[in-house]
Scaffold this active site. Structure first.
Site, PDB file in Angstrom:
ATOM      1  N   LYS A 176       1.884  -3.447   5.064  1.00 55.86           N
ATOM      2  CA  LYS A 176       2.252  -3.478   3.653  1.00 55.86           C
ATOM      3  C   LYS A 176       3.087  -4.740   3.367  1.00 55.86           C
ATOM      4  CE  LYS A 176       2.460  -0.731  -0.071  1.00 55.86           C
ATOM      5  NZ  LYS A 176       1.292  -0.151  -0.683  1.00 55.86           N
ATOM      6  N   ARG A 177       3.940  -5.043   4.306  1.00 52.16           N
ATOM      7  CA  ARG A 177       4.842  -6.178   4.126  1.00 52.16           C
ATOM      8  C   ARG A 177       4.084  -7.484   3.872  1.00 52.16           C
ATOM      9  NH1 ARG A 177       7.106  -8.874   8.302  1.00 52.16           N
ATOM     10  NH2 ARG A 177       6.164  -7.341   9.682  1.00 52.16           N
TER      11      ARG A 177
END
Ligand code: GLU
Length: 465
Positions: free
Chosen positions: A237-238
């Protein structure tokens, strides 16, 4: 006939890695004139959500990855899995097991503590148990040697004989395990090629054992490298393992995502840009690079800019419209919109940016900051604007080149710098000191709007004095 599939588990949105797997399956099938199937692997009731089914479907549709069959849902196919399991049981290739969960856990723990591979020890293998509540069905692994398969990309992959134990295919509640459902589906859907992430290599031996027990030839497998984040770690996600639909909302074009994903670990000479048609024509699984591909958000953005500049403006407009909802754009003609897009599209990388840059086109009465009026329209320039007002009637607004020439002459005649005149006009026409090129703005706005805005700004400027 080639048949491929994309089988997402609806436990999250479609992200770049999943979309690339779908794309490769789609391209391979289309290139071969085959079929592409969509199937939801939703046997995990806790984690599977209708919301994700819907979002995966919209993302695939938006990307243009049209499936020929499905969507199928594993949750609706339990009786089929049970039928296949029953067959294995009747043929003596599977057996019921009554070992309790607690017992199995305890044995597993013990093996782990001794540093051994955790395997079922075969307690129920020869008990000949019949089906009964609380009993799971296990596959009976024959005395086999190594498990070998030829991966289309990696060549021979060999697993040691103890790789697979007598694993469960049907749980005691009658639900199939993941490996079993996948194999039954791939068989009944006639899948010829399984193209999936290399995180599934470890599932392959179990699946091969099921094929063997069912007496069916397995499909061909191609395990493609994972997509990694820019730092070389698993895409998270980062670093943008965001939903494909988030890219849509941020103003990406599906053409850009498709092109970028195709180039992520696949190539055709040094060609960088491909339309979907070209990809279908040129896609070759053998050209997939075995090194893990790294996601580069900057490159994706650059691809987006390229496709915004490149697709026909008429085709760009429907993609842009959802970003214009804050503007009363419906009041304006299609011609007006097209002209604006042509002027702005070379200058932006996303549709969102594009929409933000064109706000002033949709409001006839702009609001001007007092400081800007004072700074950029000093009294001397204001007088020039007043005189200019007459000339505007005879200026040619058809193209920016002649507009520039006419303004250059005017500035010379008035003894002022073109730059100063242009900056004053920019404020008048856009309300901002920075805008797309001024003469393009004039051409898009057209004579009447330009006149109206200049007239109004002169009035406002005089009110400030
Ligand atoms: N459902 C699996 C996943 O979402 C795909 C399994 C497969 O391709 O065999 O990763």
């Amino acid at each position: 006939m080639v048949v491929t599939r994309f089988p997402p588990s609806p436990t999250g949105h479609l992200h770049l890695g999943g979309a690339r797997t779908a794309l490769f399956n789609y391209l391979f099938a289309r290139h071969q004139g085959g079929k592409f199937i969509l199937r939801f692997e939703d046997t995990d009731k806790e984690r599977s959500k209708e919301e994700y089914v819907e979002s995966i479907i919209s993302a695939l549709e938006w990307l243009g990855l049209k499936w020929d069959e499905g969507p199928y849902f594993q949750s609706k196919r339990f009786s089929l899995y049970q039928e296949y399991a029953q067959r294995l049981y009747e043929e003596g290739k599977a057996y019921y097991c009554e070992c309790s969960k607690e017992l199995l856990e305890a044995r597993k723990k013990e093996l782990q503590e001794r540093g051994l591979k955790t395997r079922y020890d075969g307690t129920c293998r020869d008990k000949n148990l019949s089906p009964a509540p609380g009993r799971a069905l296990r596959i009976k692994i024959p005395e086999i040697s190594e498990i070998i398969f030829d991966d289309l990309l990696r060549g021979k992959i060999v697993f040691p004989p103890d790789e697979v134990d007598d694993f469960i295919i049907l749980r005691s509640d009658g639900s199939p395990t993941y490996q079993f459902a996948v194999v039954v589906d791939d068989i009944t859907m006639g899948i010829t090629h399984v193209i999936r992430g290399d995180d599934h290599i470890s599932n392959t031996p179990k699946q091969l054992v099921i094929y063997r027990a069912l007496g069916v030839d397995p499909p061909l497998f191609a395990h493609i490298p994972m997509v990694l984040g820019p730092d070389g770690n698993r895409l998270s996600k980062r670093h943008g393992a965001r939903s494909i639909l988030e890219y849509k909302e941020e103003g990406y074009l599906p053409q850009a995502i498709i092109n970028y994903l195709a180039r992520l670990g696949w190539g055709y000479g040094d060609q960088e840009y491909f339309t979907m048609e070209e990809l279908i024509e040129k896609f070759d699984l053998q050209k997939v690079n075995l090194a893990p591909a790294r996601f580069d958000p900057e490159k994706l953005l650059a691809f987006n800019g390229y496709w915004i500049r490149t697709i026909p403006t008429e085709e760009l407009l429907p993609h842009l419209k959802p970003f214009l909802t804050n503007y009363p754009f419906q009041k304006y003609s299609e011609d007006y919109l097209i002209k604006i897009l042509e002027s702005i599209k070379p200058r932006v990388k996303t549709l969102k940016e594009m929409a933000e840059m064109m706000d002033f086109y949709f409001f006839e009465e702009l609001s001007y900051e007092k400081e800007l009026l004072e700074k950029y329209i000093p009294p001397k320039i204001k007088e020039v604007l007043k005189r200019l007002f007459q000339d505007l009637n005879i200026f040619n607004f058809e193209d920016e080149k002649s507009l520039e020439l006419q303004f250059r002459e005017l500035a010379e005649k008035e003894g002022i710098k073109l730059r100063d005149l242009a900056q004053a006009l920019r404020i008048a026409l856009t309300g901002k000191p920075i805008s797309p090129p001024l003469f393009e703005v004039m051409k898009c706005l057209g004579r009447e709007r330009v006149k109206a805005r200049i007239e109004r700004v002169i009035k406002l400027r005089e009110e400030v004095e």
